[in-house]
Design a protein around this motif. Structure first.
Motif, PDB file in Angstrom:
ATOM      1  N   ARG A 131      41.681  23.578  45.306  1.00 45.78           N
ATOM      2  CA  ARG A 131      40.618  23.417  46.296  1.00 45.78           C
ATOM      3  C   ARG A 131      41.020  22.458  47.412  1.00 45.78           C
ATOM      4  NH1 ARG A 131      38.055  24.828  41.629  1.00 45.78           N
ATOM      5  NH2 ARG A 131      36.134  26.046  41.828  1.00 45.78           N
TER       6      ARG A 131
ATOM      7  N   THR B  35      44.360  34.536  41.029  1.00 39.82           N
ATOM      8  CA  THR B  35      45.626  34.577  41.776  1.00 39.82           C
ATOM      9  C   THR B  35      46.539  35.651  41.175  1.00 39.82           C
ATOM     10  OG1 THR B  35      46.773  32.983  40.347  1.00 39.82           O
ATOM     11  CG2 THR B  35      45.597  32.067  42.247  1.00 39.82           C
TER      12      THR B  35
ATOM     13  N   ASP C 198      41.352  22.587  50.561  1.00 36.76           N
ATOM     14  CA  ASP C 198      41.057  23.344  51.778  1.00 36.76           C
ATOM     15  C   ASP C 198      40.610  22.396  52.890  1.00 36.76           C
ATOM     16  OD1 ASP C 198      38.644  22.577  50.822  1.00 36.76           O
ATOM     17  OD2 ASP C 198      37.998  24.577  50.204  1.00 36.76           O
TER      18      ASP C 198
ATOM     19  N   ASP D  73      51.302  27.454  48.110  1.00 34.90           N
ATOM     20  CA  ASP D  73      50.027  28.066  48.520  1.00 34.90           C
ATOM     21  C   ASP D  73      49.094  28.227  47.326  1.00 34.90           C
ATOM     22  OD1 ASP D  73      50.724  28.209  51.156  1.00 34.90           O
ATOM     23  OD2 ASP D  73      51.411  30.291  51.081  1.00 34.90           O
TER      24      ASP D  73
ATOM     25  N   LYS E 214      45.608  26.246  46.867  1.00 36.06           N
ATOM     26  CA  LYS E 214      44.384  27.057  46.806  1.00 36.06           C
ATOM     27  C   LYS E 214      43.600  26.746  45.519  1.00 36.06           C
ATOM     28  CE  LYS E 214      42.632  31.615  47.547  1.00 36.06           C
ATOM     29  NZ  LYS E 214      42.460  32.686  46.610  1.00 36.06           N
ATOM     30  N   THR E 215      44.292  26.783  44.389  1.00 36.75           N
ATOM     31  CA  THR E 215      43.592  26.567  43.119  1.00 36.75           C
ATOM     32  C   THR E 215      43.150  25.109  42.967  1.00 36.75           C
ATOM     33  OG1 THR E 215      45.711  26.218  42.017  1.00 36.75           O
ATOM     34  CG2 THR E 215      44.806  28.438  41.940  1.00 36.75           C
TER      35      THR E 215
END
Lengths: 408, 408
Positions: free
Chosen positions: A175, A327, A177, A168, A172-173
């Motif tokens: 990008r 994070t 998405d 995760d 997330k880091t």
């Protein structure tokens, strides 16, 4: 991790990272514990038109056993076919995709001096080949969650859950998405604004100050640009993103001109060994003193690897509130931790930062003040109270970082 | 699988199988899903004094994607550095350890003709190099349980349990018990008695008969010995066991002299494709007709791979009540299934079976009636009612197999 998400990440790596072109060769270096992701990356490369994708598997387990059991002279053997492979790389210029998933302590127990000697010996042979292809091929480093690494980042959490949590954080880091292509396009535009401003300043030197003891000056190379995000391959003109994630705006400072002391703000994993709570002091641009609460031997081996290992190859600016730092995690992996906060790198500088670098050989570019070494190790010095002041060639004082983040 | 058991198995492979000597090079070819076993084998080789152990990782997943997505001409490229590696192998003669753990259906969906063409193209280049090292280096094939393979052998059983069951079967049939070294010593002595008797008979031809329709004659090569169990490396004189397990006593028959039809008694996994319920008919020593209920295309590609692929390279005798057959399992893997019952092999024969083979080149040995091909595929024809009668050069009739087992 869901297959569809892994596939999207694999495509991000192949398309935004390496930007594989029709008919190109690709080499993927990845640990044996990442077979599924590796397969998706291979598939993504073919989807983009790759001619041939070769996978070079690595295994920390076997590497550790090898370094422990094989003799130094056997480890230093560099057979003719490996030289022939270096020639092949120079001829075909395959895109190089590196997936990092190592346990940061993977090589714990290996003789650091022996390991360093082998690397030094091998790099001596590889370096002249690599100089010929430098800046000409697309490459990308990205991460993948392995059980051992996940357990280091999330101690006490059951393995499976820790792996999912690390995935995760990676996604997330990175990008990764809903629309990673668009996200990276916008992110690169933002980084571009920053480095273009820095290039316009005509900086002479930077002064770093923090209450942790950092008090350090580093001189800029007037021939070097600042850069961030994507890069463009020499000759090919192909735009690629060598790091996913990447938050930094960076330059290669003038080799051999730096004074003062810097204190690390995150641990450093170097050759499978952890170095923690350390400081490095420079005089006349060279490391003259190092102290580490943990990993002193590794740190000393590192700065003595070759002449250039004691000089700086990179100054990178990353705001303290970067997505990675937000994070709240310590990744024990440079790709992530270096993009969390400001850092410096000992060793090899980036010759493609020299304005008009295409016109020169690697040797000529190093003579223009870019540091040359077989080493390139980033270490983190960004803190919430870090101030960086720029002094321009025409005597102006410009706030670059104020309280750990951009001052402009 | 318990660590201590895996370690014992790894040592059996390195010691009894490859018989790694002090200062030797070793190459281990193993799937990425077998990292733990691979590491133990590497460690065992170093324990025996290996100078350098290199692991060549394979992945069925990535291989399948590659064969599906890459173009034929790209797959057939054989770069210079790979040729240089062949020269390296001829110079260093590393022990070759192959660990098989593939899903028998791993390459299902891959274009068989394309796959065969790539193999043919690569083998054309490799063959001349390999001829120079043939019989000179130690090699060993052994198995390892992977989830996909285990699920094929034990359909319906939960994956983890199936893997453990397959491991148990592998270890049992490999004689990896309390004292594997002693067990292999005794086993090799028994096989030696058998092949020495067969060598003493001076056989002209064998006649195979079974109620399943098999009615087949194959002529012996008067220059060839029967052999079984361990072999001895040319020049080095090092004794090694190329197959673990191994139950067969075998010879290379006279290329181009065989008549009649044989019916398979077990499925055959060839290039990741299953061939089932098939028959092969010979005239003048050559395959003239094949029928398969499943995998007809693969079977045809196989016998047409090159000229020698349609002729026999091996006759092997294994009693129907062999330890492998007694497991009652179908392994879908030649290493095990060929050692369950009697079999024949199409393609490449064993030149080291020629008496005094050391004095000849590979080319000369093939001219003495050993079949030459890039293929070597064993297929099983042993059944409970198989009778094999030997006819000697001096006209005597000798019962070799009676009701599926040794008649002597």
């Amino acid at each position: 991790m869901k297959k569809s998400v892994l596939k999207k990440y694999a495509y991000l790596i192949a398309k935004v990272g390496a930007n594989v072109q029709k008919g190109q060769y690709v080499e993927l270096t990845v640990d044996v514990n990442q077979e599924v992701l590796a397969d998706y990356i291979v598939e993504a490369c073919y989807k983009l038109g790759a001619r041939m994708v070769k996978v070079r598997w690595t295994s920390d387990k076997v590497e550790k056993t090898t370094y422990k059991k094989a003799k130094l002279d056997a480890l230093c053997e560099f057979p003719e076919y490996e030289k022939a492979r270096q020639e092949y790389l120079n001829e075909k210029l395959p895109c190089m995709i590196y997936i990092e998933s190592s346990d940061p302590d993977a090589l714990n127990g290996v003789d650091v001096a022996k390991y360093t000697e082998v690397r030094r010996s091998n790099m001596k042979i590889i370096k002249p080949y690599r100089n010929l292809r430098e800046n000409k091929y697309q490459w990308i480093i990205a991460g993948a969650a392995s059980p051992a690494w996940a357990k280091k980042v999330f101690p006490g959490v059951p393995t499976k859950k820790a792996v999912n949590m690390l995935w995760d954080a990676i996604l997330k880091t990175s990008r990764c998405d809903d629309d990673p292509i668009k996200a990276w396009d916008e992110h690169n535009k933002d980084l571009k604004k920053r480095f273009e401003y820095l290039n316009s300043l005509n900086l002479d030197y930077l002064h770093y100050e923090s209450k942790n003891g950092t008090n350090f000056k580093v001189w800029m190379n007037p021939l070097c640009n600042w850069l961030g995000g994507g890069e463009t391959g020499q000759d090919s003109g192909i735009y690629y993103n060598p790091n996913i994630p990447s938050e930094e705006v960076f330059t290669s400072p003038l080799a051999g001109k730096a004074e003062g002391i810097v204190f690390s703000t995150k641990p450093l994993s170097f050759q499978g060994q952890l170095i923690e709570h350390f400081s490095i002091r420079f005089e006349n641009g060279k490391v003259v003193e190092v102290h580490a609460e943990k990993g002193q031997e590794s740190l000393e081996e590192m700065v003595h690897m070759d002449e250039g290992a004691a000089m700086l190859g990179e100054c990178a600016l990353v705001p303290f509130e970067s997505p990675i730092n937000e994070t709240g995690l310590l990744f024990y992996n440079t790709l992530y931790d270096e993009n969390a906060v400001c850092h410096l790198a000992l060793g090899h500088g980036f010759t493609n930062l020299i304005k008009g670098y295409e016109k020169y050989t690697q040797e000529e570019l190093f003579k223009m003040g870019v540091n040359d070494s077989n080493l390139h190790v980033d270490f983190m010095i960004g803190s919430r109270d870090l101030n960086i002041t720029g002094y321009t060639k025409d005597g102006k004082k410009v706030a670059i970082f104020k309280n750990g983040t951009w001052a402009f």
